[in-house]
Enzyme design. Sequence first.
Site, PDB file in Angstrom:
ATOM      1  N   GLU A   1      -4.870   7.396  -7.473  1.00 52.83           N
ATOM      2  CA  GLU A   1      -6.305   7.871  -7.960  1.00 52.83           C
ATOM      3  C   GLU A   1      -6.648   8.861  -7.127  1.00 52.83           C
ATOM      4  O   GLU A   1      -6.591   8.870  -5.890  1.00 52.83           O
ATOM      5  CB  GLU A   1      -7.198   6.525  -7.866  1.00 52.83           C
ATOM      6  CG  GLU A   1      -8.664   7.049  -8.313  1.00 52.83           C
ATOM      7  CD  GLU A   1      -9.539   6.087  -8.026  1.00 52.83           C
ATOM      8  OE1 GLU A   1      -9.256   4.836  -7.610  1.00 52.83           O
ATOM      9  OE2 GLU A   1     -10.905   5.921  -8.257  1.00 52.83           O
TER      10      GLU A   1
ATOM     11  N   LYS B   1      -8.041   4.192   1.316  1.00 50.83           N
ATOM     12  CA  LYS B   1      -8.488   5.555   1.354  1.00 50.83           C
ATOM     13  C   LYS B   1     -10.234   5.699   1.839  1.00 50.83           C
ATOM     14  O   LYS B   1     -10.466   6.538   2.236  1.00 50.83           O
ATOM     15  CB  LYS B   1      -8.182   6.147  -0.175  1.00 50.83           C
ATOM     16  CG  LYS B   1      -6.667   6.872  -0.349  1.00 50.83           C
ATOM     17  CD  LYS B   1      -6.642   7.282  -1.541  1.00 50.83           C
ATOM     18  CE  LYS B   1      -6.104   6.504  -2.493  1.00 50.83           C
ATOM     19  NZ  LYS B   1      -6.308   6.554  -3.968  1.00 50.83           N
TER      20      LYS B   1
ATOM     21  N   ARG C   1       2.363  -5.014  -0.552  1.00 52.68           N
ATOM     22  CA  ARG C   1       1.912  -3.747  -0.235  1.00 52.68           C
ATOM     23  C   ARG C   1       2.439  -3.508   1.309  1.00 52.68           C
ATOM     24  O   ARG C   1       2.659  -4.348   2.156  1.00 52.68           O
ATOM     25  CB  ARG C   1       0.542  -3.257  -0.315  1.00 52.68           C
ATOM     26  CG  ARG C   1      -0.495  -4.384   0.123  1.00 52.68           C
ATOM     27  CD  ARG C   1      -1.816  -4.016  -0.577  1.00 52.68           C
ATOM     28  NE  ARG C   1      -2.448  -2.787   0.056  1.00 52.68           N
ATOM     29  CZ  ARG C   1      -3.016  -1.910  -0.834  1.00 52.68           C
ATOM     30  NH1 ARG C   1      -2.805  -2.359  -2.230  1.00 52.68           N
ATOM     31  NH2 ARG C   1      -3.645  -0.692  -0.655  1.00 52.68           N
TER      32      ARG C   1
HETATM   33  P1  ATP Z   1      -6.127   2.571  -1.501  1.00 54.00           P
HETATM   34  O1  ATP Z   1      -7.025   1.316  -1.242  1.00 54.00           O
HETATM   35  O2  ATP Z   1      -5.689   3.064  -0.308  1.00 54.00           O
HETATM   36  O3  ATP Z   1      -7.064   3.505  -2.076  1.00 54.00           O
HETATM   37  P2  ATP Z   1      -5.064   2.324  -3.922  1.00 54.00           P
HETATM   38  O4  ATP Z   1      -4.241   1.301  -4.190  1.00 54.00           O
HETATM   39  O5  ATP Z   1      -6.414   2.118  -4.552  1.00 54.00           O
HETATM   40  O6  ATP Z   1      -5.002   2.382  -2.327  1.00 54.00           O
HETATM   41  P3  ATP Z   1      -4.047   4.248  -5.708  1.00 54.00           P
HETATM   42  O7  ATP Z   1      -4.255   5.736  -5.492  1.00 54.00           O
HETATM   43  O8  ATP Z   1      -4.623   3.532  -6.572  1.00 54.00           O
HETATM   44  O9  ATP Z   1      -4.328   3.845  -4.284  1.00 54.00           O
HETATM   45  O10 ATP Z   1      -2.434   3.982  -5.402  1.00 54.00           O
HETATM   46  C1  ATP Z   1      -1.581   4.543  -5.980  1.00 54.00           C
HETATM   47  C2  ATP Z   1      -0.131   3.595  -5.901  1.00 54.00           C
HETATM   48  O11 ATP Z   1       0.157   3.330  -4.787  1.00 54.00           O
HETATM   49  C3  ATP Z   1      -0.672   2.147  -6.436  1.00 54.00           C
HETATM   50  O12 ATP Z   1       0.652   1.770  -7.381  1.00 54.00           O
HETATM   51  C4  ATP Z   1      -0.728   1.447  -5.346  1.00 54.00           C
HETATM   52  O13 ATP Z   1      -0.343   0.098  -5.684  1.00 54.00           O
HETATM   53  C5  ATP Z   1       0.216   2.020  -4.478  1.00 54.00           C
HETATM   54  N1  ATP Z   1      -0.191   1.728  -2.988  1.00 54.00           N
HETATM   55  C6  ATP Z   1      -1.272   1.922  -2.411  1.00 54.00           C
HETATM   56  N2  ATP Z   1      -1.426   1.379  -1.146  1.00 54.00           N
HETATM   57  C7  ATP Z   1      -0.196   0.901  -0.864  1.00 54.00           C
HETATM   58  C8  ATP Z   1       0.227   0.098   0.303  1.00 54.00           C
HETATM   59  N3  ATP Z   1      -0.477  -0.139   1.316  1.00 54.00           N
HETATM   60  N4  ATP Z   1       1.810  -0.058   0.212  1.00 54.00           N
HETATM   61  C9  ATP Z   1       2.357   0.028  -0.973  1.00 54.00           C
HETATM   62  N5  ATP Z   1       2.219   0.738  -2.080  1.00 54.00           N
HETATM   63  C10 ATP Z   1       0.430   0.954  -2.152  1.00 54.00           C
HETATM   64 MG    MG Z   2      -7.553   2.538  -5.841  1.00 56.57          MG
END
Ligand code: ATP
Ligand code: MG
Length: 614
Positions: free
Chosen positions: A41, A277, A267
């Site tokens: 995102e 983020k 994760r």
């Molecule tokens: P954040 O909470 O940091 O914003 P998010 O999952 O909302 O993380 P996205 O941009 O939606 O962030 O994530 C893109 C991809 O990265 C998704 O497939 C998510 O599962 C993966 N991802 C995010 N954080 C991790 C992590 N700590 N370890 C492994 N994969 C991750």
């Molecule tokens: Mg997200």
Amino acid sequence: MSTATEEKEPKESLNFIEIKIEEDIANNKHGGKVQTRFPPEPNGFLHIGHAKSIVVNFGIAQKYQGACNLRFDDTNPLTEDTKYVEAIKKDIEWLGYKWNGSVCYTSDYFDQLYEFAIKLIKAGLAYVDDSDAETIAKEKGTPTQPGVENEYRSRSIAENLQLFEEMRQGNHPNGSKVLRAKIDMASPNMHLRDPYLYRIITDKPHHRTGDKWKIYPTYDFAHGQSDAIEEVTHSLCTLEFEVHRPLYEWLIEKLGIFPSKQTEFARLNLSYTMMSKRNLRQLVNEQVVDGWDDPRMPTISALRRRGYTSSSIRNFAEKVGVARRENLIDVSLLEHSIREDLNKTVPRVMAVLKPLKVVITNYPEDKTETLVLENSPEDESLGKREVPFGRELYIEQDDFMEDAPKKFFRLAPEREVRLKGAYIIKCEEVIKDDTGKVIELRCTYDENSKSGEDTSGKKVKGVLHWVSASHAIDAEVRLYDRLFNVEQPGSQAKKEGKEFTAFLNPDSLEILQNCKLEPSLKSSKPGDQMQFQRLGYFCVDTQFTTNDKLVFNRTVSLKDGWAKKNKPAQNQPKQGQPNPNKKKKKKKEKNRGTQFPGAQNQAPGKPNEPKTDS
Ligand code: ATP
Ligand code: MG
């Protein structure tokens, strides 16, 4: 003759995702095609957790001659921005991956997703609900109590179509209506209790579609359908989406679209690190750090600026591996991985961070010798360089002690040490200022002790780095420590009912303004990397360095806490028990910048320097 079990044994060990993919290929599922995607995102910069997901998704596509799409999951105009899109693309390319075809955006599918929603409404599988968020939450019940069906659930298909069209046209204010799937308000899975599919957002234009849309699909509605549109065969995501999988499958089935399959993995959680983020954005907005790429941040751009190489991050992600269960990875594993990389590739130089003047009283006043030193014990091809030696030098303040204990193998009154690549010196006199602070040492040198041609017969234990005072160049050096002072700032904050910012380490940045570097560093360019002998790996900062001022970042210190901790047969406490070694270790780490590179301080298995120097 080999036995049956031997024959079955795989040549390499596969993780559970790879096992599944190999089964699918063997069964010719989707014609043996492997299509993955990485779906960030664009609401912030990527962090090291995303790096793991990138390595998994792009890595699998590479391994099975498949393809990996980059898809921006841009369904929320309130938090998303083009600047994040650009930063994310840059990070993925820097990590060494190439996405399949052109960049995909969920927003490119808005028309198609809208059609899917109409299809569900027409099938009696979605309805417009006028209730407010609070009421909907209440009506959903709890995991132990079924939810209740409200009056809107029985709206006619015609009325739903009419209202949904009005929502699209912007005839209804924010939050006044939502589109929900009609599934099962009593389902044991809360995500199946008529989840949201669309919400109204009228107050901010979308970064790509402008104000064309007044309604936006939710993650649950957009994600699986985008996978299907792109014919993603293996949709790999993190464990928190496991409970969403039945909804993912329900939508695919009801819409009759491409059957993408979702598989979840754990994760990456890193000790002393916050990864979401949202939290990182808060640190940036509140100026706790100087931007998303502040070298203390866990973002990919910060790691790059700090001197991490892309291969060290890929290696780290591969070492961590793919697991099904949540775990906490020690941040020292990440540090281990950059050390391992830089140890092989970068030149060694001498830099004094906290200078103390040394005058060699028996060395001629106007004499300068040019010493020729090798740049790396690991790689001869890095060649040699010239280092000037003269009567006045700088050594580290920490390398001198007036009342030194016996085991202090550095400089002290009446004691001798070797200056790296040069001579053995002896401290004869200590000069102090009015406050009693040591400001200069008067030493003598043994002219027969020159490194490489030493006939002095002396044996000294300490080897110090040094810089010639009249040739030294000035620089600022930035030392970084962990941004948080507890292992799990997120859960600790929850446990204690505090903000996660309560656990910020106030000493995470130390700026040293008065550092003295050997003159070979004069022509350094932003991004250059090197080892400052005995101190760590450093790089020239890309933001703060100007034509007049060199600024260095410490990428990582030399000592390898991780290798040490994982040395076999050490008394490690079991998980969950207090670590009796911890206090001691911390203290040692604090001194890491000043340790003599002799045997007892050396990280096992990681010789950074030869032990003797003559
Ligand atoms: P954040 O909470 O940091 O914003 P998010 O999952 O909302 O993380 P996205 O941009 O939606 O962030 O994530 C893109 C991809 O990265 C998704 O497939 C998510 O599962 C993966 N991802 C995010 N954080 C991790 C992590 N700590 N370890 C492994 N994969 C991750
Ligand atoms: Mg997200």
